[in-house]
Structures are given as structure tokens and as C-alpha cells.
Design an enzyme around this catalytic site. Structure first.
Site, mmCIF file in Angstrom:
data_model
loop_
_atom_site.group_PDB
_atom_site.id
_atom_site.type_symbol
_atom_site.label_atom_id
_atom_site.label_comp_id
_atom_site.label_asym_id
_atom_site.label_seq_id
_atom_site.Cartn_x
_atom_site.Cartn_y
_atom_site.Cartn_z
ATOM 1 N N LYS A 53 0.842 -1.044 0.041
ATOM 2 C CA LYS A 53 -0.330 -0.336 -0.252
ATOM 3 C C LYS A 53 0.705 1.404 -0.085
ATOM 4 C CE LYS A 53 -3.831 -2.487 2.274
ATOM 5 N NZ LYS A 53 -4.330 -2.592 3.282
ATOM 6 N N GLN A 97 -5.526 -2.083 9.484
ATOM 7 C CA GLN A 97 -5.730 -3.406 8.856
ATOM 8 C C GLN A 97 -6.185 -4.177 9.702
ATOM 9 O OE1 GLN A 97 -3.833 -4.272 5.962
ATOM 10 N NE2 GLN A 97 -3.903 -5.564 5.965
ATOM 11 N N ASP A 120 -12.124 2.004 3.814
ATOM 12 C CA ASP A 120 -11.881 0.387 3.635
ATOM 13 C C ASP A 120 -13.525 0.261 3.063
ATOM 14 O OD1 ASP A 120 -10.361 -1.653 3.462
ATOM 15 O OD2 ASP A 120 -9.631 -0.917 5.875
HETATM 16 N N1 GUN Z 1 -7.301 -7.034 5.352
HETATM 17 C C1 GUN Z 1 -7.388 -7.856 4.564
HETATM 18 N N2 GUN Z 1 -7.721 -7.446 3.313
HETATM 19 C C2 GUN Z 1 -7.894 -6.093 3.598
HETATM 20 C C3 GUN Z 1 -8.765 -5.150 3.393
HETATM 21 O O1 GUN Z 1 -9.270 -4.496 2.484
HETATM 22 N N3 GUN Z 1 -8.884 -3.875 4.152
HETATM 23 C C4 GUN Z 1 -8.847 -4.399 5.553
HETATM 24 N N4 GUN Z 1 -8.098 -2.836 6.455
HETATM 25 N N5 GUN Z 1 -7.817 -5.717 6.306
HETATM 26 C C5 GUN Z 1 -7.509 -6.321 5.055
#
Ligand code: GUN
Length: 302
Positions: A53, A97, A120
Site C-alpha cells: 500500500k 489493517q 475501506d
Molecule cells: N485485510 C485483508 N484485506 C483487507 C482490506 O481490504 N482492508 C483492511 N483494512 N484489512 C484487510
């Protein structure tokens, strides 16, 4: 042979559009969008995602601010950090996360994020807007999958769509987005009776269950479009033998490297039946981050 839907190429298109949006802001004298990423504990997969990211943010000019907390962080400390980020005028988007370490309540954390900064799209306010068909921040993976399908000219109107999986992150929001585009949607899951039969009715099959190679070629309607959201790491040679019968190269990677990534769909078998399939890796995976950064720009511009 089916067409391969190249997720990496589409993610690059989406990221280029974000980069242009960030430049546009700067041309107007506005600052770069700021994305805060909260990573608690030391889940290795989460560390990889967060690194990817940050790298993507750097590419498109989004300021990424990482907050790392120990696995034994109390809920009150995590909540206080979210409150601080909510109040920070330099932060446009907040991502906590997942999964959070044991002892932390992910719902409590996600519900605490300001809906305007919820990149998200997991906050109940944004989920409600999606349910009502109103604009809002929407979950990254399904919205990027919708963008991929649109780019490839898949007309969803009246199609029979089957979404395999009912998670809050993918299955449920994906079903709502398909419905919004006038598909006839079935959500199937582990308790569904005659899962192969239900999947065989699908003109569009979206698999998001995290079960390696669950969907066999015989589950797929000839000519269907298949979107494989699963990303599974396989180390078991016996499992590999079973699910990679039509994919000698995967089997070879498993043999030589001791592990290989695969989706929920048996890709080699699907390629012989479907009209279009997303591969794993290189399909839906790269799209999620592109969806996230699209949301971060949207949050900054709101
Ligand atoms: N962990 C796995 N996929 C995601 C996601 O799309 N968002 C977040 N915040 N954590 C994740």
C-alpha cells in the site's frame, strides 16, 4: 480458451487515474491526500499488504502515514489513535489493517472511524449508503472488480450472477453492487445445498471464500465470466496434485519453491470452459490497492 482478465493492467489504469486526480488537486493549490494506515501486531501477510500500500501511495503522490502498534495494545489505545486520526485535518483516509490481534475488537475499531474517512467502506454508515444505492465510500475489492468488469464491457443487466462467499469485505457488498447494475444475484456459501449446481447457473461467477481450488471446471457454465477473489498459499503437495491437474506450471512451482499462490477457482479448468477468467496472482489482488487509493482521493475531494 477463455480471455484472461488482467487485473494488474487494470489496477495500473486505476492508479494512473488517481495520480492525475492528485496532480489536479496540486494544480489547484490543495495538498496531497493523506492516508493513515494502522497496523497492529506482526501478522506477516498484513505487513506485506501494508508495504505494498505504501509503495502504491508513493507512486501516485498520496501521503501515506503508517502507525504501528504492538500486538498487546489495549483497545483504549487503538480507539484513542483512531479518535486522533479522525480529528487530524491532514488525514483524509484511515485504514485499520485486518485481522487485528486477539483481544482487540475489530468492529469497535471500524465503527469508530469517521464515515467520511472510512476508505475501506466498512463503517455501517457507508454500508447503509451502499444498500440504499447512494454514493459513499465503498469496499475496495468489490468496487475495483466492478470497474474491471465495466472496462471489459461485461453488461451485467439481467445476467445471473452467483457470488460465492458472504463476507462483509467482499461477498455482501459485491452482491449489492451487482444488483445495482441489474444482475439477478444469488449469494452462495458453505451451507448452500448443491453448490456446484448453483454455480453452474451463473453467467457471472464471483468466488470469494478462501478455499483453494474449490470451484472445478464442471461447476462453471460454458461461456461464463469468472472473477476469482481468493488468494491462497498452497504448500501441501497432495492438495496441489488434486487442484492443479490442468496447471502443470503451478505444480512445478509448488515442487521447486515449496509453495504457490492460487485462487478459489481451478484456473486451468476454468480457462477451458469460461469466456473470461481472472488469474491468481495478477487478477483481483492488485485491484484492491487501486480501489483503496481511489477511495483515498475521493475522501480528500469530498
Ligand atoms: N485485510 C485483508 N484485506 C483487507 C482490506 O481490504 N482492508 C483492511 N483494512 N484489512 C484487510
Amino acid at each position: 480458451m477463455a480471455t484472461i482478465l488482467d487485473g494488474k493492467a487494470h489496477a495500473d489504469r486505476m492508479l494512473e487515474s488517481v495520480r492525475l486526480g492528485v496532480e489536479d488537486r496540486k494544480a489547484k493549490g490543495l495538498r496531497a491526500p493523506g492516508l493513515a494506515v494502522v497496523l497492529v501486531g506482526d501478522d506477516p501477510a498484513s505487513h506485506v499488504y501494508v508495504r505494498n500500500k505504501s509503495a502504491a501511495c508513493a507512486k501516485v503522490g498520496i501521503t501515506s502515514i503508517e502507525h504501528r502498534l504492538n500486538a498487546d495494545t489495549p483497545q483504549a489505545v487503538l480507539d484513542a489513535l483512531i479518535d486522533r486520526l479522525n480529528a487530524d485535518s491532514e488525514v483524509d483516509g484511515i485504514l485499520v489493517q485486518l485481522p487485528l490481534p486477539k483481544g482487540l475488537d475489530s468492529k469497535e475499531a471500524l465503527h469508530r472511524i469517521s464515515p467520511a474517512k472510512d476508505v475501506d467502506g466498512f463503517h455501517p454508515m457507508n454500508q447503509g449508503l451502499l444498500l440504499e444505492g447512494l454514493p459513499g465510500l465503498r469496499p475496495c475489492t468489490p468496487s475495483a472488480c466492478m470497474s474491471l468488469l465495466a472496462h471489459h464491457g461485461v453488461d451485467l443487466k439481467g445476467l445471473r450472477a452467483v457470488v460465492l462467499g458472504r463476507s462483509e469485505i467482499v461477498g455482501k457488498p459485491m452482491a449489492l453492487m451487482l444488483l445495482e447494475q441489474h444482475a439477478t444475484v444469488t449469494i452462495a456459501h458453505s451451507r448452500t445445498k448443491d453448490l456446484p449446481g448453483v454455480c453452474r447457473e451463473a453467467d457471472l461467477l464471483v468466488a470469494a471464500v478462501g478455499r483453494p481450488g474449490l470451484v472445478e471446471g464442471s461447476w462453471i457454465k460454458p461461456g461464463a465470466v469468472v472473477v476469482d477473489v481468493g488468494i491462497n498459499r498452497i504448500e501441501d503437495p497432495a492438495l496441489g496434485q488434486r487442484i492443479f491437474a490442468a496447471e502443470p506450471r503451478k505444480l512445478e512451482t509448488l515442487r521447486s519453491k515449496g509453495a504457490v499462490l492460487c485462487g478459489d477457482v481451478r484456473f486451468g479448468e476454468a480457462m477451458l470452459v469460461a469466456s473470461a477468467v481472472t488469474p491468481v496472482p495478477g487478477g483481483v489482488g492488485p485491484l484492491t490497492i487501486a480501489g483503496l487509493l481511489t477511495n483515498a482521493l475521493m475522501a480528500a475531494n469530498a
